[in-house]
Each structure stands twice: as C-alpha cells, then as structure tokens.
Scaffold this active site. Structure first.
Site, PDB file in Angstrom:
ATOM      1  N   ASP A   1       6.348   1.702 -33.191  1.00 46.36           N
ATOM      2  CA  ASP A   1       5.242   2.606 -34.028  1.00 46.36           C
ATOM      3  C   ASP A   1       4.622   1.736 -34.827  1.00 46.36           C
ATOM      4  OD1 ASP A   1       5.773   5.091 -33.005  1.00 46.36           O
ATOM      5  OD2 ASP A   1       7.624   5.123 -33.898  1.00 46.36           O
ATOM      6  N   ALA A   2       5.509   0.629 -35.550  1.00 49.75           N
ATOM      7  CA  ALA A   2       5.034  -0.335 -36.446  1.00 49.75           C
ATOM      8  C   ALA A   2       3.982  -1.280 -35.883  1.00 49.75           C
ATOM      9  CB  ALA A   2       5.991  -1.284 -37.176  1.00 49.75           C
TER      10      ALA A   2
ATOM     11  N   ASP B   1      11.817  14.553 -31.654  1.00 53.21           N
ATOM     12  CA  ASP B   1      12.311  13.262 -31.451  1.00 53.21           C
ATOM     13  C   ASP B   1      12.717  12.608 -32.814  1.00 53.21           C
ATOM     14  OD1 ASP B   1      12.491  10.888 -29.408  1.00 53.21           O
ATOM     15  OD2 ASP B   1      11.570  10.018 -31.054  1.00 53.21           O
TER      16      ASP B   1
ATOM     17  N   GLN C   1      10.699   0.555 -24.191  1.00 54.61           N
ATOM     18  CA  GLN C   1      10.132   1.500 -23.026  1.00 54.61           C
ATOM     19  C   GLN C   1       9.303   0.939 -21.936  1.00 54.61           C
ATOM     20  OE1 GLN C   1      10.740   4.646 -21.819  1.00 54.61           O
ATOM     21  NE2 GLN C   1      11.790   5.349 -23.676  1.00 54.61           N
TER      22      GLN C   1
ATOM     23  N   TYR D   1       6.543  -4.633 -24.057  1.00 52.24           N
ATOM     24  CA  TYR D   1       7.679  -5.162 -23.293  1.00 52.24           C
ATOM     25  C   TYR D   1       8.884  -5.080 -24.084  1.00 52.24           C
ATOM     26  CZ  TYR D   1       9.012  -6.190 -18.578  1.00 52.24           C
ATOM     27  OH  TYR D   1       9.535  -6.289 -17.135  1.00 52.24           O
ATOM     28  N   GLY D   2       9.076  -4.016 -25.015  1.00 54.40           N
ATOM     29  CA  GLY D   2      10.315  -3.811 -25.596  1.00 54.40           C
ATOM     30  C   GLY D   2      11.311  -2.886 -25.341  1.00 54.40           C
TER      31      GLY D   2
ATOM     32  N   HIS E   1       5.498   8.630 -27.291  1.00 55.87           N
ATOM     33  CA  HIS E   1       5.932   9.041 -28.702  1.00 55.87           C
ATOM     34  C   HIS E   1       4.707   9.460 -29.456  1.00 55.87           C
ATOM     35  CE1 HIS E   1       8.586   9.613 -32.109  1.00 55.87           C
ATOM     36  NE2 HIS E   1       8.378   8.463 -32.695  1.00 55.87           N
TER      37      HIS E   1
ATOM     38  N   GLU F   1      37.695   9.343 -25.427  1.00 59.45           N
ATOM     39  CA  GLU F   1      37.810  10.574 -24.809  1.00 59.45           C
ATOM     40  C   GLU F   1      36.632  11.301 -24.636  1.00 59.45           C
ATOM     41  OE1 GLU F   1      40.806  14.415 -24.563  1.00 59.45           O
ATOM     42  OE2 GLU F   1      41.239  12.818 -25.888  1.00 59.45           O
TER      43      GLU F   1
END
Length: 348
Positions: free
Chosen positions: A100-101, A208, A41, A38-39, A124, A248
């Site tokens: 991933d870790a 990615d 994504q 629950y970080g 991923h 801008e």
C-alpha cells in the site's frame, strides 16, 4: 454466475466449473498482464498465471532483492522482466501488487501508462477506498477491478502446485470497456482462485484490515500469548505450554474444523473438552467483541489506514519493523515453537 446460499444469505459466486480456465484464456487471449511488484502477492499470482498459459510480464525496481528473486523464478530481463514504467507501458492489464505504501509512492509513475481501454487490477481495496489519503485516482477511461485471494501469495502458490485453489473475492469499481466483469473473473481463475465471491472495494478493505488485525494475526497472537503466559506463570514448562497453546491448535484441531466445521471438530474431542469449550465460548466472545467493534470503527473511519500510511512512509520503517519482528521471533514462546517444529516426526 451462481447464487449460493450462505447461512440463509444469498451471494453471487463464480466457480471454476462455470468459468473454466479455457474460457479465462479466451477472454484474456490478446492481453498482456503486467504484474507490478514482486513482494507478497506478486510471485504467487504471476507464476500461477504463467503456468496457466497467460501472457505475463513482471515490473519491478531493478537491482533489489526482489528483482533477483524474479530472475531466480525464471523471469528474463528485457523479455518478461522490466522496470516498472516499461512493464506498465507494455501491459494491457496492470496488476498493481506493490505494498500500500509503495503504491502511493509509485502512482505518479504508473498513471501515465494507464491509457484508454486498459485494466488496473488490485488485490486490496486500500488505495481506491482511501483515495483522498492515497492520491490514487484512476483515469475514467480504464477498467478498475479487484481480485483478493483470501491468503498470502505463498499460500496461493502452494495450493496451486497442490492442484487446489485459494478462495478470492472480486469487485468491479469502474467498467469503462464493458469487459470488466469478464476480465476480473478470468484473472481470478488465472491466478488460482478456488471460487470467487462478489464484494466491492470498500467492503474488501474493511473486512481485510479487520481480519488482519483480528483473528488472522493480531488477535490470535494476543490470545496465544495470554494463555502461554498464564500456563508458564503457573509452573508449566515451555514445551507443555506451547504444545497446549499452539501445537495442538495448528496441527490437530484447525485441520478438523477446516475440514467439516467447528461442530465436527468439537464432536471429535472428548466430552470434557466439548463441555468446557461450550461453557467458556461465551465469556471469550463477550470479552473480545467490544475490541472488534472498536477495531471496525477505526477501520471504517480511516484512522487505521492513516496510521498505516504514516508509519509505512517513514524512512526508518523497515528497520523498526524488523526490530518488532525480531522481538516477536525471539520471545520464549516462539523460540520454544522453533524447537517443537524440529521435533515433529516429518522433520526426523
């Protein structure tokens, strides 16, 4: 599935018109979708799935900040919020959305619950593509699929609430049930994709990692900082340097080329700006392309992945990361940005 022509190249694309939400709900009617993590994504995907009417539960380590965040978002301990192993046991689709870790660290606790016929879902391609380095090797009797929204979970959720969709890639690595394609497309529609384009796990992670380190994050910060520094070194004020470099770009020009392309954005700028942009485009391309080529080679060789694994697995990783982010946040350019944002009309 439709075949779309992108700049003369045909690709497989699935749209919400040909695979509507009603069809996605029918495909996943008997599934329990367990969102693990629950970080970044996890919140966006799980909340979108829940709001779209799917049977969703969340698996997260109890007692941490993200556990509390999940409760604040309406997930109920013991009903829709569980420890990771219990959620994996209950789920027929396991959405593996940890970092991933963390995926490497938790894998041996997750794998026993991936029983015959389940689906293991990634956003991923890292863990599977570099499986010799990560140790993430799924059982042969489950589906292994991927839906990768082209943006953060925050953007996915915001666009969903606005009635829009964030484009996603999809891939099937392993089809053990014969249902992997329908499952992955249904999940892609369920999490709020605008349309889905075909990829594979390797191409997803190569593009990615290159994009994150390149134009999306690393390169854009490097370019912005270089221009800001040159303007400041030549006597321009922080406000002027920031407005010409960042404000801008993000508030005026990016929305224009997002809407109708770079040529249309150019056409809506002065002829002086058009001439200069066309003249200087080539020197910037020639200067940066060798850097991108080197970056891609590092990604493809696995060196970039190994650096990430080595760095993210250190005990003091979070502390050192916060130090680096603090340095970025407290730089003159981004302290100026904080003031400029407060001065925008919508904030006054």
């Amino acid at each position: 599935m439709a075949i779309m022509n992108f700049g003369g190249v045909e690709e497989n694309v699935v749209t919400r018109e040909e695979f509507p939400l009603s069809k996605a709900k029918e495909v996943l009617r008997d599934e329990v979708i367990a969102v693990i993590g629950y970080g970044v994504q996890g919140p966006g995907q799980s909340l979108n799935l829940r709001d779209n009417g799917f049977n969703v539960i969340v698996g997260q380590r109890k007692g941490g900040k993200t556990w509390d965040k999940a409760i604040a978002d309406g997930w109920v301990p013991g009903k829709t919020l569980f420890e990771i192993e219990e959620a994996c046991s209950k789920g027929t689709v396991v959405q593996y959305l940890l970092s991933d870790a963390a995926q490497i660290e938790v894998w041996n606790r997750v794998k026993p619950h991936l029983t015959t016929g389940k689906a293991l879902y990634f956003s991923h391609g890292f863990g599977i593509t570099y499986k010799e380095r990560t140790g993430i090797i799924p059982p042969a009797d489950i589906d292994v699929i991927l839906v990768a929204p082209k943006g953060s979970g925050t953007s996915l959720r915001r666009m969903f609430l606005e009635g829009r969709g964030l484009n996603s890639s999809y891939a099937v690595f392993q089809d053990a049930t014969g249902k992997a394609f329908d499952r992955v497309i249904a999940l892609g529609i369920g999490v709020g994709s605008g349309y889905l384009f075909e990829t594979d796990f390797k191409r997803e992670v190569y593009s990615d990692l290159t994009g994150e380190r390149g134009t999306l994050m690393g390169a854009i910060q490097g370019l912005l900082l270089a221009q800001y520094e040159v303007l400041r070194e030549n006597g321009h004020t922080p406000s002027e340097a920031f407005n010409e470099t960042v404000e801008e770009l993000t508030q005026s020009l990016m929305p224009l080329f997002a809407e109708n392309g770079m040529d249309w954005m150019y056409a809506n700028c002065s002829t002086t700006a058009q001439r200069g942009a066309l003249d200087w485009m080539r020197p910037f391309h020639n200067a940066t392309k060798p850097v991108f080529e080197k970056l891609y080679k590092e990604v493809a060789s696995g060196n970039e992945a190994q650096r990430s694994i080595d760095s993210n697995s250190k005990a003091d990783y979070r502390e050192k990361l916060e130090e680096e982010l603090k340095s970025l946040r407290e730089s003159e350019m981004w302290r100026t940005g904080a003031v400029v944002r407060k001065l925008r009309p919508e904030n006054n």
